[in-house]
Design a protein around this motif. Structure first.
Motif, mmCIF file in Angstrom:
data_model
loop_
_atom_site.group_PDB
_atom_site.id
_atom_site.type_symbol
_atom_site.label_atom_id
_atom_site.label_comp_id
_atom_site.label_asym_id
_atom_site.label_seq_id
_atom_site.Cartn_x
_atom_site.Cartn_y
_atom_site.Cartn_z
ATOM 1 N N THR A 121 -7.310 16.060 1.498
ATOM 2 C CA THR A 121 -6.091 14.497 1.753
ATOM 3 C C THR A 121 -4.762 14.205 2.430
ATOM 4 O O THR A 121 -4.197 13.977 1.900
ATOM 5 C CB THR A 121 -6.431 14.605 -0.177
ATOM 6 O OG1 THR A 121 -5.326 15.583 -0.704
ATOM 7 C CG2 THR A 121 -6.895 13.960 -1.391
ATOM 8 N N SER A 122 -4.799 15.461 2.787
ATOM 9 C CA SER A 122 -3.694 15.819 3.911
ATOM 10 C C SER A 122 -3.327 14.759 4.960
ATOM 11 O O SER A 122 -2.893 14.930 6.069
ATOM 12 C CB SER A 122 -3.017 17.158 3.790
ATOM 13 O OG SER A 122 -4.184 18.092 4.317
ATOM 14 N N LEU A 123 -4.992 15.037 5.366
ATOM 15 C CA LEU A 123 -5.056 14.060 6.384
ATOM 16 C C LEU A 123 -4.498 12.739 7.333
ATOM 17 O O LEU A 123 -3.977 12.272 5.996
ATOM 18 C CB LEU A 123 -6.670 14.025 7.163
ATOM 19 C CG LEU A 123 -7.656 14.772 7.642
ATOM 20 C CD1 LEU A 123 -9.000 14.506 7.658
ATOM 21 C CD2 LEU A 123 -7.639 15.946 8.492
ATOM 22 N N PRO A 124 -4.340 12.610 8.516
ATOM 23 C CA PRO A 124 -3.498 11.340 8.537
ATOM 24 C C PRO A 124 -4.251 10.007 8.720
ATOM 25 O O PRO A 124 -5.565 10.313 8.551
ATOM 26 C CB PRO A 124 -2.685 11.764 10.093
ATOM 27 C CG PRO A 124 -3.945 12.526 10.710
ATOM 28 C CD PRO A 124 -4.420 13.743 9.879
ATOM 29 N N LEU A 125 -4.052 9.294 8.751
ATOM 30 C CA LEU A 125 -4.803 7.907 8.203
ATOM 31 C C LEU A 125 -5.844 7.646 9.557
ATOM 32 O O LEU A 125 -6.771 7.433 9.116
ATOM 33 C CB LEU A 125 -3.326 6.599 8.614
ATOM 34 C CG LEU A 125 -4.409 4.975 8.972
ATOM 35 C CD1 LEU A 125 -4.379 4.932 6.979
ATOM 36 C CD2 LEU A 125 -3.505 4.299 8.966
ATOM 37 N N THR A 126 -6.228 8.228 10.796
ATOM 38 C CA THR A 126 -7.031 7.612 11.626
ATOM 39 C C THR A 126 -7.995 8.356 10.920
ATOM 40 O O THR A 126 -9.174 8.440 11.934
ATOM 41 C CB THR A 126 -6.237 7.700 12.825
ATOM 42 O OG1 THR A 126 -5.567 9.004 13.324
ATOM 43 C CG2 THR A 126 -5.437 6.500 13.476
ATOM 44 N N GLU A 127 -8.134 9.542 10.937
ATOM 45 C CA GLU A 127 -8.464 10.776 10.426
ATOM 46 C C GLU A 127 -9.529 11.030 8.939
ATOM 47 O O GLU A 127 -10.329 11.322 9.054
ATOM 48 C CB GLU A 127 -8.353 12.190 10.575
ATOM 49 C CG GLU A 127 -7.915 12.056 12.268
ATOM 50 C CD GLU A 127 -7.147 13.920 11.762
ATOM 51 O OE1 GLU A 127 -7.525 14.708 11.754
ATOM 52 O OE2 GLU A 127 -5.942 13.576 13.505
ATOM 53 N N ARG A 128 -8.723 9.791 8.091
ATOM 54 C CA ARG A 128 -9.312 9.845 6.883
ATOM 55 C C ARG A 128 -10.248 9.090 6.494
ATOM 56 O O ARG A 128 -10.436 7.959 7.298
ATOM 57 C CB ARG A 128 -8.242 9.132 5.682
ATOM 58 C CG ARG A 128 -7.141 10.349 5.545
ATOM 59 C CD ARG A 128 -7.245 10.952 4.536
ATOM 60 N NE ARG A 128 -7.846 10.711 3.006
ATOM 61 C CZ ARG A 128 -7.032 10.868 2.207
ATOM 62 N NH1 ARG A 128 -5.914 11.399 2.604
ATOM 63 N NH2 ARG A 128 -7.935 10.456 0.439
ATOM 64 N N PRO A 129 -11.676 10.159 6.207
ATOM 65 C CA PRO A 129 -12.994 9.244 6.598
ATOM 66 C C PRO A 129 -12.695 7.921 5.274
ATOM 67 O O PRO A 129 -11.805 8.694 4.524
ATOM 68 C CB PRO A 129 -13.638 10.213 5.695
ATOM 69 C CG PRO A 129 -12.868 11.488 5.218
ATOM 70 C CD PRO A 129 -11.739 11.271 5.245
ATOM 71 N N ILE A 130 -13.701 7.077 4.969
ATOM 72 C CA ILE A 130 -14.014 6.196 4.189
ATOM 73 C C ILE A 130 -14.891 6.318 3.109
ATOM 74 O O ILE A 130 -15.133 7.105 3.516
ATOM 75 C CB ILE A 130 -14.241 4.802 4.869
ATOM 76 C CG1 ILE A 130 -13.310 4.202 6.424
ATOM 77 C CG2 ILE A 130 -14.563 3.747 3.883
ATOM 78 C CD1 ILE A 130 -11.831 3.845 5.847
ATOM 79 N N LEU A 132 -14.088 9.865 -2.026
ATOM 80 C CA LEU A 132 -12.813 10.572 -3.132
ATOM 81 C C LEU A 132 -13.499 10.968 -4.675
ATOM 82 O O LEU A 132 -12.119 11.043 -5.133
ATOM 83 C CB LEU A 132 -11.874 9.810 -3.261
ATOM 84 C CG LEU A 132 -10.640 9.713 -1.610
ATOM 85 C CD1 LEU A 132 -9.994 9.042 -1.986
ATOM 86 C CD2 LEU A 132 -9.868 10.891 -1.677
#
Lengths: 112, 146
Positions: B103-112, B115
């Motif tokens: 959950t610390s990943l930046p926006l562009t690396e967050r998987p959809i 959760l």
């Protein structure tokens, strides 16, 4: 689930109310796409009437954050009820979209 | 499990789970917990956990896209809410086999996505899985002390 947008050029404040879960996430996605389809790049979601948000809604939110950010704007949230704020904090979304008390503050953060 | 304290009340449902039926049931659980003295914040944590786990069952356990038979128990007593979710199907322990998101990943690396189970672990006090015959059983406990 209901989304009521108010437009101001490339900015908009959308009042989101009701429950967003697996059953209503597609409607939420369609409603946000309709708003973004009008050329909105700075979007404030006023969540003061939001009663429930599951991970199905977080998926939709993440897509909208990406789209607005890629368009040079962004997405901010206001009036988030405490139990929904906990979901945003646990899932790390408070690092992806800024959260404000009022929609005026949220709008100001996007117009900088 | 003999943890039925005096005054415990239970909601037990066997239902054909699809997203519409689940949506209605989640609201019913919230109302049930609220009517039995569970504070709204806790009632919603419990209903969200149920929502996330049964949503996953619908997504992954339905062989033909149709509703999945699910057994749900919600037991409320003054100290805790205990939830039991059972369904038949291939063995799957969500707390071991579902990937843990960063959950610390930046926006562009967050998987959809991904959760749901993470939220369940975060919002519940205890999460357990058991394989019972050909059934999957998940037991969630939420203590009501803070």
């Amino acid at each position: 689930m209901n989304v009521e947008p108010t437009y101001s050029g490339a900015a908009a404040v959308a009042r989101v109310s009701g429950r967003i879960d697996s059953a209503s996430a597609k409607d939420f996605n369609d409603a946000l796409n309709a708003v973004l389809g009008k050329g909105v790049t700075a979007l404030v979601l006023d969540c003061s009437g939001l009663r429930y948000l599951s991970s199905a809604g977080l998926r939709v939110l993440l897509i909208a954050i990406r789209k607005t950010t890629a368009a040079g704007g962004g997405l901010a949230l206001s009036g988030v009820p405490p139990h929904i704020r906990e979901v945003l904090e646990v899932s790390g979304f408070v690092r992806l979209a800024k959260v404000f008390e009022t929609s005026e503050e949220a709008q100001a953060s996007l117009s900088g | 499990m003999a943890s039925k304290a005096a005054g415990a009340v239970s909601l037990i449902r066997d239902f054909a789970a699809d997203v519409q039926a689940l949506s209605r049931l989640v609201e019913e659980v919230e109302a049930f917990a609220g009517a039995n003295g569970v504070e709204p914040g806790f009632a919603q944590r419990v209903s969200l956990a149920i929502d996330e786990l049964i949503t996953n069952i619908i997504l992954y356990a339905s062989r033909d896209g149709g509703p999945v038979p699910v057994h749900l128990e919600v037991h409320c007593d003054p100290a805790e809410v205990r939830v039991v979710i059972e369904h038949s199907g291939a063995a799957f322990d969500p707390f071991v086999e579902a990937p843990v998101p960063d959950t610390s990943l930046p926006l562009t690396e967050r998987p959809i996505g991904g959760l749901g189970v993470f939220l369940v672990r975060s919002l519940m006090s205890d999460t357990r899985y058991e394989r019972v015959g050909d059934r999957n059983r998940v037991i969630l406990t939420r203590t009501l002390d803070g």
